[in-house]
Structures are given as C-alpha cells and as structure tokens.
Write a protein that holds these residues in place. Structure first.
Motif, mmCIF file in Angstrom:
data_model
loop_
_atom_site.group_PDB
_atom_site.id
_atom_site.type_symbol
_atom_site.label_atom_id
_atom_site.label_comp_id
_atom_site.label_asym_id
_atom_site.label_seq_id
_atom_site.Cartn_x
_atom_site.Cartn_y
_atom_site.Cartn_z
ATOM 1 N N SER A 525 -13.861 15.199 17.391
ATOM 2 C CA SER A 525 -14.778 14.127 17.565
ATOM 3 C C SER A 525 -14.603 12.679 17.899
ATOM 4 C CB SER A 525 -15.742 14.528 16.009
ATOM 5 O OG SER A 525 -14.743 13.770 15.186
ATOM 6 N N ALA A 526 -13.349 12.530 17.885
ATOM 7 C CA ALA A 526 -12.981 11.161 18.174
ATOM 8 C C ALA A 526 -11.752 11.155 19.472
ATOM 9 C CB ALA A 526 -12.455 10.449 16.820
ATOM 10 N N THR A 527 -11.633 9.911 19.971
ATOM 11 C CA THR A 527 -10.478 9.955 20.894
ATOM 12 C C THR A 527 -9.177 9.967 20.262
ATOM 13 O OG1 THR A 527 -9.857 8.487 22.681
ATOM 14 C CG2 THR A 527 -10.505 7.301 20.856
ATOM 15 N N MET A 528 -8.322 10.304 20.660
ATOM 16 C CA MET A 528 -6.918 10.500 20.391
ATOM 17 C C MET A 528 -6.123 9.040 20.679
ATOM 18 S SD MET A 528 -3.725 13.297 20.766
ATOM 19 C CE MET A 528 -3.769 13.229 22.491
ATOM 20 N N TYR A 529 -5.659 8.537 19.814
ATOM 21 C CA TYR A 529 -4.841 7.269 19.930
ATOM 22 C C TYR A 529 -3.644 7.137 19.040
ATOM 23 C CZ TYR A 529 -7.708 5.151 16.028
ATOM 24 O OH TYR A 529 -8.171 4.903 14.827
ATOM 25 N N PHE A 530 -3.090 6.295 18.955
ATOM 26 C CA PHE A 530 -1.731 6.085 18.084
ATOM 27 C C PHE A 530 -1.946 6.162 16.674
ATOM 28 C CE2 PHE A 530 -3.800 1.816 17.693
ATOM 29 C CZ PHE A 530 -3.515 1.474 16.249
ATOM 30 N N ALA A 531 -3.126 6.165 16.030
ATOM 31 C CA ALA A 531 -3.676 6.274 14.437
ATOM 32 C C ALA A 531 -3.776 7.751 14.058
ATOM 33 C CB ALA A 531 -4.782 5.352 14.168
ATOM 34 N N ASN A 532 -4.215 8.610 15.086
ATOM 35 C CA ASN A 532 -4.411 9.931 15.009
ATOM 36 C C ASN A 532 -3.810 10.837 15.607
ATOM 37 O OD1 ASN A 532 -5.884 9.740 17.142
ATOM 38 N ND2 ASN A 532 -7.703 10.102 16.228
ATOM 39 N N ALA A 533 -2.705 10.528 16.467
ATOM 40 C CA ALA A 533 -1.925 11.410 17.581
ATOM 41 C C ALA A 533 -1.393 12.287 16.711
ATOM 42 C CB ALA A 533 -1.154 10.502 18.197
ATOM 43 N N GLU A 534 -0.477 12.214 15.553
ATOM 44 C CA GLU A 534 -0.028 13.259 14.634
ATOM 45 C C GLU A 534 -0.815 14.024 14.168
ATOM 46 O OE1 GLU A 534 3.351 13.837 14.664
ATOM 47 O OE2 GLU A 534 3.754 12.571 16.298
ATOM 48 N N LEU A 535 -1.884 13.351 13.603
ATOM 49 C CA LEU A 535 -2.984 14.340 12.868
ATOM 50 C C LEU A 535 -3.474 15.275 13.997
ATOM 51 C CD1 LEU A 535 -4.590 11.689 10.807
ATOM 52 C CD2 LEU A 535 -2.815 13.305 10.010
ATOM 53 N N TYR A 536 -3.775 14.658 15.173
ATOM 54 C CA TYR A 536 -4.583 15.809 16.027
ATOM 55 C C TYR A 536 -3.471 16.903 16.505
ATOM 56 C CZ TYR A 536 -6.399 16.836 20.927
ATOM 57 O OH TYR A 536 -7.236 17.456 21.799
ATOM 58 N N LEU A 537 -2.053 16.637 16.657
ATOM 59 C CA LEU A 537 -1.168 17.797 16.871
ATOM 60 C C LEU A 537 -1.059 18.782 15.727
ATOM 61 C CD1 LEU A 537 1.155 18.835 18.592
ATOM 62 C CD2 LEU A 537 2.711 17.239 17.354
ATOM 63 N N GLU A 538 -1.157 17.969 14.489
ATOM 64 C CA GLU A 538 -1.048 19.027 13.352
ATOM 65 C C GLU A 538 -2.417 20.029 13.112
ATOM 66 O OE1 GLU A 538 1.285 19.798 11.390
ATOM 67 O OE2 GLU A 538 2.616 18.094 12.472
ATOM 68 N N ALA A 539 -3.430 19.329 13.445
ATOM 69 C CA ALA A 539 -4.699 20.014 13.413
ATOM 70 C C ALA A 539 -4.685 20.924 14.554
ATOM 71 C CB ALA A 539 -5.890 18.927 13.604
ATOM 72 N N LEU A 540 -4.314 20.827 15.852
ATOM 73 C CA LEU A 540 -4.203 21.722 16.707
ATOM 74 C C LEU A 540 -3.430 22.982 16.136
ATOM 75 C CD1 LEU A 540 -4.587 22.619 19.662
ATOM 76 C CD2 LEU A 540 -2.638 21.333 20.449
ATOM 77 N N LYS A 541 -2.173 22.810 15.860
ATOM 78 C CA LYS A 541 -1.363 23.924 15.409
ATOM 79 C C LYS A 541 -1.926 24.667 14.319
ATOM 80 C CE LYS A 541 3.034 21.474 15.858
ATOM 81 N NZ LYS A 541 4.150 20.775 15.374
ATOM 82 N N LYS A 542 -2.667 24.061 13.133
ATOM 83 C CA LYS A 542 -3.302 24.639 12.278
ATOM 84 C C LYS A 542 -4.506 25.619 12.909
ATOM 85 C CE LYS A 542 -5.640 23.949 7.912
ATOM 86 N NZ LYS A 542 -5.992 23.037 6.791
ATOM 87 N N LYS A 543 -5.402 25.015 13.697
ATOM 88 C CA LYS A 543 -6.486 25.746 14.155
ATOM 89 C C LYS A 543 -6.269 26.744 15.020
ATOM 90 C CE LYS A 543 -10.325 23.372 12.451
ATOM 91 N NZ LYS A 543 -11.225 23.995 11.936
ATOM 92 N N SER A 544 -5.158 26.814 15.915
ATOM 93 C CA SER A 544 -4.709 27.673 16.510
ATOM 94 C C SER A 544 -3.961 28.752 16.068
ATOM 95 C CB SER A 544 -3.913 27.044 17.961
ATOM 96 O OG SER A 544 -2.599 26.809 17.365
ATOM 97 N N GLY A 545 -3.538 28.665 14.811
ATOM 98 C CA GLY A 545 -2.760 29.452 14.079
ATOM 99 C C GLY A 545 -1.150 29.833 14.631
ATOM 100 N N LEU A 546 -0.867 29.110 15.467
ATOM 101 C CA LEU A 546 0.510 29.231 15.862
ATOM 102 C C LEU A 546 1.465 28.353 15.492
ATOM 103 C CD1 LEU A 546 -0.203 29.624 19.811
ATOM 104 C CD2 LEU A 546 0.111 31.344 18.085
ATOM 105 N N ASP A 547 2.436 28.901 14.635
ATOM 106 C CA ASP A 547 3.474 28.201 13.920
ATOM 107 C C ASP A 547 4.678 27.872 14.833
ATOM 108 O OD1 ASP A 547 5.424 27.061 12.235
ATOM 109 O OD2 ASP A 547 4.645 28.200 10.531
ATOM 110 N N ILE A 548 4.488 26.939 15.627
ATOM 111 C CA ILE A 548 5.433 26.575 16.862
ATOM 112 C C ILE A 548 6.973 26.442 16.270
ATOM 113 C CG2 ILE A 548 6.273 25.116 18.556
ATOM 114 C CD1 ILE A 548 3.148 24.299 19.034
#
Length: 790
Positions: A525-548
């Motif tokens: 819901s928000a743009t990705m920038y330095f403050a939430n970039a890592e959180l974006y990546l973690e959320a993507l892994k969690k939502k997709s269900g792929l444990d890379i």
C-alpha cells in the motif's frame, strides 16, 4: 451485465514497457528536463508580461481594487467593517492583557497590521489583528524577558521596547521564508495537530487569566511544567482571593455568555450582530467610573491610555538569540491558522488564496507593525466569521474597521482608563468557548482515525507540559514520525482476479476474486524505499510461501552431489581405460610369446573381481539419483518430503511416511548424460513443483518514487527468485519510477524492459502465455530422454 451499467470491450496486444515507449513515443530525460542554465536564464529574463505578473503577484491589491464596484460592494463592506471594528476594541485590549502588555498596545496592533494586509493579502474575508493563541505565546516571551516589576517601574516604556523586538525582528523570519517560497511549511501542520495545539493553548490562556479573575498575584514560571506550577501556586493563593474582582468577573462572564446565546438565537433576524463585548466594556467602564471601583475596592483597572499615535521607532535586536525559537513557532502557528481560515473562505466564495503570498503578507504586517509598538498578529476566527457573515466582500471592510480603531485611539481611548481588567479577562474567557468545544474532537477522532487521535492527544499533552514552543516542535516531530511509521509498515496483500474484468483485488477482503493459477500478484500500500525495503522483501517471501533460503540450500546441495557424481564418473572412466589398456597390452604380449600361463590368467581374474568388489562398496558405488519432491501439507505451509534417499537433505524438513503408489520417482540411468538431465529436471522444477508458482508480479501502481536501496532490493528479488526458477515482473509503474529505474542502473541483459508491464493484467496475460510455451518445450525435451519413466 445489468442494463443500467455501461460496459466496454477493449482488445489489444500485451504491452510491456518497451512496447509502451514505442506506442506512446515517450520522451527521454534530456527532452523533458530543461538544463539548469536554461532555467536560470529564464528566471532572470524580463519581459513586460512577466514584470506585470510579478508586480500583481506581490501586490494583489492591484488586481481587484481597480475593478472595485462601490454600488455592489460598498454598503456590505461598510456594514461588515463597522461590525469588525467594534469587535477590535474589546478584543485588542483584552488580548494585550493576555500578552502581558498594557491594553493600548492591543489597539495599536488592531490598527497598523490590517492596513498592510489590505495591500499584500489575497484573502477577502479574514480579519487580521490580535488573536488568542499568539497573544499567549507573546505573553510567555514578555514574561520571560521583562518581569512585571519592569513594566510597572517604566510605565510601559521598557515593555514597548521588548514587544518591538518580538514583532519586528522575529517576524522577519516570516518575510524571509515567504520570499524563498517556504509557504509549504504549513502543510506539515495537520488539522488534528492544529486543533490539539489550539485546545492546549486555550488551557494556557485560561490559566493566565485566573490571576485577574481571582485578583491574586502568583509567581511567574517558565519552561516545562510551568502551567502545573502556576496552578499549584494559584491553589495555595485561593484563600487570598480578592472578592470584588471575583464578583466583577463572574457577573461579566454570565452577562457575556447570556448575551452571546441570545445573539446566536436571533442571528438570522438581525441585520448585524449585537456588539456584546463592546456593550460590556462600556457598561463596565461607566459603572467603574461612578462607583470608583479602583479606589474604594482596589480592583485593578486598565489605567492611563495615551491619546494619539506614537512615532515609529527602530527596535533593538539584542535579544534575538534568546527568542528565535519562539519567533519560529509564532510564525508557523500564525501562518497555519491564517491560511487554513483563508482557504476555507476562498473555497466557499470561489477565489484563490496564494499560500506563499499569505506568508509574505503576514510577515510584512508584523514587520511594519513592529515599528509602531504592535505585537504579533494573524487572522482571528471570531472576527473573520463576523466579517463574512455580515456580507463583507473585500478587504475594504478591513480598512473600515481600521478607521473605527483609529478614532478610538485618537479621541476615545482615555474613556476606557477605568475599565476593570477582570472584565477583559472575562471577555477572553468567554471567547475561548469555541476552543473548549474542541475537546469533543477526541470522540470524533476515536471513531474515524486512531492515528489522528494519537496526534491530537500527543500535541495536547506535549503543549500543556512542555509549553507552547517546545510543544509545537514535539507535536510536529511526532506527526512526521506517524507518516514514516505508516509507510514503513504498510499493508501487504495478494491480489486475485475478479472474473469477467481486468481488475485485480485483495483476496483477503473480496470474496469473489479468484487466484490466478501459478501466478502470485503482490502489492504494497506504500512505495518501497530505504526504510521499508527489507520489510518488503520479507513480506513477499511470507505471502508467496516460498522459503528461498531452504530451497537454495537444497539446490546447492544437489549441485554439489552432482559434481561429486561427475568426479566419480571421471575416475571410473579412467580406471576402465587403464584396465582396457592393460588387457590389450597383455593380449598383445601373449600373442607374441604364444605362451599360456594359468597363474597369470588367474591373477588377472582376481584383479577384475577386486575391482568389481570395490565398486560395490558404499565408498565407491554411485548413489541412486532419486528425485525428492517437496510438497506443502494441507493448508499449512510446512515442508514434507514424500520420498528421498539423500540423508544430507533430510535437515530441510520432516520425512513423511510413504504409502505405496503415493509418489512417482525418476530412476537414474547408468549413463552420465541421462543422470545430469534428470538432476536438472529435479532442480529446475523445485519451486514450481513445491508451490505451483512459476511467476510473481509486483504491483508498483502505488509507488511514486524509488531510491537506490529499493532498486538494489529489487535486483536481489529478481536474482534470488530466479535461482529457484520463479520469474519476477513489475506492473503499473509510473513514468517517473521507470525513469528512476533506468537512471539507477536497474535494467541489464538479465532484467530488461520486457519485465515491466503497463498494467497487472498485461503481466498476467504474458505469464500465462509464456508458461504454456515453456510447458510444451519441457514436454518435448522429456520425450527425447530415453529410459525415463514418469
């Protein structure tokens, strides 16, 4: 589709970023951005239209005064100006008392600044002059810099000098900020912040007036918790309450509240509002004069009010460093109140209020007023409402109100010398009624927005405890932190397709949307920038269900096992070649010698048996190349191994019990080529076989910018998911975001503009088509592998 709903049908090709550029003929960065030298040359160039526009922009009076119609606007402005001028008199004197100044300076403040705003202001309905909040802030400064003893000894002379410094030197900040187009600072003052701040300031105003209402003299406190210390001191002084002053205050408050309620009840039937405050001070002055309240009952009165105007004087700037923080706070608060009120009236009556010009107008009003013994001003809510409700059309109404104040200062000022200060305190107290109603904001905000309620409460508490200047800074900092927190912790969602449309909605909040098979659509819901970039990546892994991490670990172990197999195969090939060479050499020797030796033949047979035995041992025998299929359990994203013979991979999950026929294995062949093919199939299909996901689409329609940290994170996402054969695509990127991706070096040979699509639907259609083609290609390759059983 229902008949009342209009429909449309569009058939077009799937458009990625490269194709979009071709179709739209998008211009590059050098074409859309003018060089700095050209912009500087244009800003310094001068022409007649440009000069005219600049002059009218700086002097808005030139745009409307030549077209002023006396017949249309004259009478409404006259009636409105008289009504506002009558309000200026009591409020000016009362708010001067609130600022810890002699009342005459409130009249001066109601005279000069409105004239300056008449020339430079852009709002037609606000009334500039004294205001409660700024008067409280001025009072805290004057009490800190000039104690009451100095006021009494110098009879106002020293007070005037101090006020001049605040009004002129400190509000130069407003002028400078306005000239450098700093008007956007008011946008950081949200409505909950302003309302919470003004509510807390009204509490300070009430506490400041209690000493006049009770007729006591508490100590002066400054800094944090000053209001607490003042209330404690007032509590201890209650036994010393001056009863005549308290009686005058109570009577005045009751009369004012009753009269204002009657005024509001019959407001629609009255041509102009009844000047309740003016009537109150006139009656109170007459009663005080004939009963000699000051001499007989020791009631504090206004005192001498000099007739005439004081000559302008240049104030001393020696205390600038002591009050620069207060000046900046006053500039922001005064501007925020004025611009919010001005834009409200502008929207209602259909004209534009220029933010930066308003800042300049307020700054010049205070700067010029500083030379004439005026303190800080801004628009007054009560007077502005009277000016608008009585039919005022332009700032001519402000000029009429100035004439009323001028007549009072020149001829009528001395008549108010016997006015009790308790009456002025009662006027301030009653005028804060609207501020008291703002406490109901807590109920409204609780229902609408908890974050805004938190901003209101933090602003109120910090302003009460830390005083007005530090409270404003703390509340602004907290409000900005809430914005950062909300962008750092946005809502992440997976999108599904709404059947029959090209729309993709959140699957958690919409029942009718359906997941697209094999495709995960992820949105923040928000743009990705330095403050939430890592959180974006973690959320993507969690939502997709792929444990890379686990999947890459398994892949690397499989690759390492494959390399060991290849090395053992090479060793076996060398041994076979050596053995064959030895056999050929022995056969050649026998043919030459033609001698048959039983012992030699028996030794060769023993060597063959030993080689065969060594190959059968665990250390020499190649392990069976069985494929491990990783499957999620029902409903839970846990790892289970349906079949596996490699103990090295058992650490990745739990081994499940296998029933006959549950799984199908791909047996290894003795040929190295076939073994490598099967290993490639196993690793290449790991992610797809596990979660049935072959593509992930990142919806970037909410992003309005992207920084270098986010670009680096995106590259890592493309690389990591590519390692497990999951393709990543971007969709809905704005042109500015694509431009920033290009300038940040995001695109390369591996990540091309073909990975960026105009809409999510374009990306989905491409993924489905691409997956079908890939499946056919894989099936054809499988048919070419002989000896493979599925």
């Amino acid at each position: 589709m229902d008949s009342e709903h209009a429909g449309y049908r569009v058939q077009r090709e799937v458009i990625d970023e490269q194709r979009l550029k071709e179709l739209s003929q998008r211009m590059d960065f050098s074409q859309t951005n003018t060089p700095f030298s050209h912009r500087l040359k244009k800003s310094l160039s001068c022409s007649v239209p440009r000069l005219k526009h600049s002059i009218i922009g700086f002097l808005p009076i030139l745009s409307w005064l030549p077209r002023y119609s006396i017949w249309d606007y004259g009478m409404p402005d006259l009636i409105s100006g008289i009504s506002v001028g009558i309000m200026h008199l009591p409020q000016g004197m009362a708010y001067a008392l609130l600022a810890s100044l002699p009342p005459v300076f409130g009249l001066y403040t109601s005279l000069y600044p409105p004239l300056i705003y008449f020339i430079f202001g852009t709002s037609r309905h606000i009334s500039v002059g004294t205001f409660t909040i700024l008067s409280i802030m001025i009072g805290s400064v004057t009490e800190r810099l000039a104690p009451d003893a100095n006021f009494l000894i110098c009879n106002g002379t020293n007070v005037t000098e101090e006020v001049d410094i605040i009004s002129r030197d400190f509000y130069r900040i407003q002028v400078v900020l306005g000239l450098v187009q700093f008007g956007f600072v008011g946008t950081y003052l949200s409505e909950p912040l302003v309302r919470g701040y003004t509510t807390a300031a009204s509490a300070h105003a009430v506490v400041a007036q209690l000493k006049y209402i009770f007729g006591v003299s508490p100590k002066r406190f400054n800094g944090p918790l000053s209001i607490v210390y003042t209330l404690a001191d007032l509590f201890w002084l209650l036994p010393e309450t001056h009863l005549p002053s308290l009686l005058v205050s109570v009577v005045s408050i009751v009369v004012l509240i009753t009269a204002k309620e009657i005024n509001n009840t019959f407001r629609q039937k009255l041509l102009v509002p009844i000047p309740v405050e003016l009537c109150t001070i006139v009656v109170a002055t007459v009663v005080s004069f004939y009963t000699q309240l000051s001499a007989r009952y020791s009631i504090s009165v206004v005192g001498e009010i000099p007739s005439g105007l004081e000559p302008p004087r240049v104030p001393i700037a020696s205390v600038f460093s002591d009050v620069v923080v207060d000046a900046f706070a006053m500039a922001i608060v005064g501007y925020a109140i004025s611009i919010s009120l001005g834009k409200t009236f502008g929207l209602k009556h259909g004209y534009k209020v220029e933010s930066n010009q308003e800042l300049v107008a307020l700054g010049l009003s205070n700067t010029v007023g500083g030379f004439f013994q005026c303190f800080s001003v801004c628009s007054s809510m009560s007077r502005s409402l009277i000016q608008e409700s009585t039919g005022g059309k332009t700032q001519i109404a402000g000029v009429v109100s100035v004439v009323i104040v001028l007549v009072t200062v020149l001829k009528l000022g001395s008549l108010f010398q016997e006015l009790p200060k308790a009456v002025l305190s009662a006027i301030v107290f009653v005028n804060l009624k609207g501020m008291f109603k703002q406490y109901y904001d807590t109920v409204t905000l609780w229902r609408s927005s908890k974050i805004d309620l938190l901003i209101w409460l933090v602003t109120y508490v910090s302003t009460i405890l830390f005083n007005l200047d530090m409270g404003l800074g703390a509340s602004m900092g907290f409000a900005l932190l809430t914005v950062i927190f909300r962008t750092q912790r946005p809502r992440y969602s997976l999108l599904g397709h709404l059947p029959g449309t090209e729309l993709y909605l959140d699957m958690e909040t919409h029942k009718e949307v359906r997941e697209v098979s094999g495709i995960t659509i992820f949105r923040s819901s928000a743009t990705m920038y330095f403050a939430n970039a890592e959180l974006y990546l973690e959320a993507l892994k969690k939502k997709s269900g792929l444990d890379i991490g686990k999947m890459l670990t398994y892949k690397r172990r499989q690759e390492a096992k494959q390399r060991r197999r290849e090395r053992r195969a090479e060793q076996r090939a060398r041994r076979d070649a050596k053995r064959q060479k030895k056999v050929l050499r022995a056969a050649s020797q026998r043919s030459k010698n033609a001698i048959f030796s039983v012992e030699e033949e028996a030794g060769q047979l023993r060597e063959r048996d030993e080689d065969t035995q060594r190959e059968g041992e665990p250390g020499w025998r190649e392990r069976e190349n069985s494929t491990v299929f990783v499957m999620p359990s029902d409903g839970n994203h846990t790892w289970e191994y349906l079949k596996g013979t490699d103990p090295e991979t058992s650490t990745l999950g739990s081994m499940s019990d296998i029933l006959d026929g549950d799984t199908t294995t791909i047996d290894s062949s003795s040929e190295d080529t076939l073994s490598r093919d099967l290993e490639r199939v196993s690793l290449g299909s790991l992610g797809k076989w596990t979660w049935d996901i072959h593509s992930i689409i990142l919806d970037f329609s909410t992003a309005n910018f992207i920084d270098t940290v986010a670009i680096k994170t995106l590259r890592n996402i493309f690389h990591d998911f590519g390692e497990i054969d999951v393709d990543i695509y971007l969709a809905g990127c704005q042109a500015l975001v694509v431009e920033q991706l290009e300038r940040g070096g995001f695109f390369s040979d591996d990540i091309t503009e073909g990975h960026v699509f105009a809409t999510v639907h374009d990306a989905v259609m491409y993924c489905l088509k691409h997956q079908v083609a890939g499946t056919i290609h894989s099936y054809e390759n499988a048919l070419n592998v002989s000896g493979t059983r599925l």
